[in-house]
Design an enzyme around this catalytic site. Structure first.
Site, short mmCIF file in Angstrom:
data_model
loop_
_atom_site.label_atom_id
_atom_site.label_comp_id
_atom_site.label_asym_id
_atom_site.label_seq_id
_atom_site.Cartn_x
_atom_site.Cartn_y
_atom_site.Cartn_z
N SER A 42 3.72 -6.91 1.90
CA SER A 42 2.57 -5.90 3.45
C SER A 42 1.11 -6.18 2.45
O SER A 42 0.92 -8.06 2.24
CB SER A 42 2.47 -4.39 3.16
N GLN A 43 0.43 -5.37 1.95
CA GLN A 43 -0.65 -5.73 1.15
C GLN A 43 -1.01 -6.09 -0.05
O GLN A 43 -1.24 -7.49 -0.56
CB GLN A 43 -1.49 -4.48 0.57
N LEU B 257 1.12 -1.34 0.08
CA LEU B 257 0.12 0.31 0.01
C LEU B 257 0.73 1.62 -0.13
O LEU B 257 2.19 1.23 0.76
CB LEU B 257 -0.90 -0.54 1.59
N ASP C 139 6.48 -3.91 14.42
CA ASP C 139 5.64 -3.56 12.81
C ASP C 139 5.43 -1.51 13.10
O ASP C 139 5.90 -1.54 12.73
CB ASP C 139 5.35 -5.04 12.37
#
Ligand SMILES: *[C@@H]1O[C@H](CO)[C@@H](O)[C@H](O)[C@H]1NC(C)=O
Ligand SMILES: *[C@@H]1O[C@H](CO)[C@@H](O)[C@H](O)[C@H]1NC(C)=O
Ligand SMILES: *[C@@H]1O[C@H](CO)[C@@H](O)[C@H](O)[C@H]1NC(C)=O
Ligand SMILES: *[C@@H]1O[C@H](CO)[C@@H](O)[C@H](O)[C@H]1NC(C)=O
Ligand SMILES: *[C@@H]1O[C@H](CO)[C@@H](O)[C@H](O)[C@H]1NC(C)=O
Ligand SMILES: *[C@@H]1O[C@H](CO)[C@@H](O)[C@H](O)[C@H]1NC(C)=O
Length: 301
Positions: free
Chosen positions: A110-111, A44, A227
């Site tokens: 991630s995404q 993202l 994170d």
């Protein structure tokens, strides 16, 4: 191989022949060892340019590896719905797979890790060897992070379900994996991505998708407690909040116990690797050499 190279380098050589040897050794290494190509999918709000360090780590440890960082859905375009991103990334990745007789490795950040899971589930002839999920909210996301405040200033985590689980909400990537533990029924009905991919909402293609996903040779799940974005951080390893916001680890999750899309099978096969590291903030996972050496390097041969 190692011994032969060392013996050669101990002999005295002129500069020119040393250069020749170096070139020979480099090309022999990549031809003989033949590291599988690596494909990287970003997350993202970022883009291909964030992965120069990771590309350097790979090139240094496995010289000659062909690394493709897919340059699609960059920055704000990364908010587009995940099924659309699955189709877009799939079109870019498929030809690279077809060029790789021994398969490829996929590193998804991630995404992007959720996009990759969508690709692996819906592409029946993929040849992904290692699927490395790098701090990816695989079990969903539920937290008041800076990203949330920036995207939805009128909302907090407790009321975002009102928007996310509508058909309008599902046109925004983050709503595709928004997982509100206090509104499970609405999530199951309204999530057109994560709930379907997980086969939490009955999906006629679930068996096929599971078989497709299980074509991978290794699932490597990387994440950690510092994170700061993935919430809970255990989502990077398929753990998630229960209704009391207590984290339940993967092995006690319904999707694991019922093996709805293959996690339990992967574990039983010995093909699931968990790599948790403290001291890494979300934006550093791809650029931290310790993370690369500890959690990724050995899966990229
Ligand atoms: C890989 O390393 C070699 C040797 O150091 C260098 O010449 C090359 O530019 C590097 N390639 C990439 C993509 O970083
Ligand atoms: C790297 O892979 C891409 C995609 O398969 C291919 O087009 C390209 O020629 C490869 N590069 C090298 C140097 O092999
Ligand atoms: C379930 O989802 C559909 C489609 O998004 C929606 O029209 C319907 O109102 C939802 N039902 C419930 C009970 O939330
Ligand atoms: C199931 O697969 C068929 C054929 O591949 C496809 O047309 C259909 O959209 C899929 N269903 C779902 C829920 O994705
Ligand atoms: C959540 O907390 C309530 C009240 O303390 C308790 O009754 C319930 O069993 C808890 N649920 C779970 C899944 O732990
Ligand atoms: C890289 O990771 C290590 C090990 O988790 C951590 O101790 C270190 O602080 C990290 N370095 C950076 C620059 O994030």
């Amino acid at each position: 191989m190692e011994g032969a190279c060392n013996r050669v380098s101990h002999q005295r050589k002129s500069g020119a022949s040393r250069l020749l040897l170096f070139l020979l050794r480099a090309s022999v290494l990549s031809a003989v060892v033949g590291y599988r190509p690596v494909i990287i999918v970003h997350g993202l709000f970022d883009s291909a340019s964030e992965f120069v360090n990771l590309q350097r780590f790979i090139n240094q440890t496995h010289p000659g590896t062909n690394v493709s960082i897919i340059d699609l859905f960059d920055r704000s375009a990364s908010l587009q719905p995940l099924w659309k991103q699955v189709e877009g990334f799939k079109d870019a990745i498929y030809p690279i797979m077809q060029n790789a007789a021994d398969g490829v490795h996929l590193i998804c950040y991630s995404q992007g890790g959720l996009v990759c899971r969508g690709i692996l589930s819906t592409l029946s002839n993929h040849n992904v060897h290692s699927f490395i999920s790098l701090s990816s909210p695989q079990a969903g996301q539920y937290g008041d992070t800076d990203y949330l405040k920036y995207l939805f200033p009128q909302f907090v985590k407790s009321n975002l379900f009102h928007l996310c689980y509508t058909s309008v909400g599902q046109r925004i990537s983050i709503c595709n994996y928004w997982n509100d533990p206090h509104h499970r029924d609405i999530y199951l009905n309204g999530s057109s991505y994560l709930a379907v991919l997980n086969n939490e909402r009955p999906n006629p293609n679930a068996t096929q998708w599971k078989n497709n996903f299980l074509r991978i040779n290794k699932l490597v799940l990387i994440g950690g407690p510092d994170d700061g974005v993935i919430t809970p951080w255990q989502s990077s390893q398929f753990g998630f909040f229960n209704e009391n916001e207590t984290v339940v680890e993967m092995k006690n999750q319904e999707v694991y116990l019922r093996d709805t899309f293959g996690l339990k099978t992967l574990q039983a096969r010995g093909d699931m690797v968990l790599c948790a590291m403290a001291g890494v903030v979300h934006t550093q996972w791809h650029s931290n050499q310790t993370v690369f050496t500890t959690c990724m390097e050995k899966w990229l041969t």
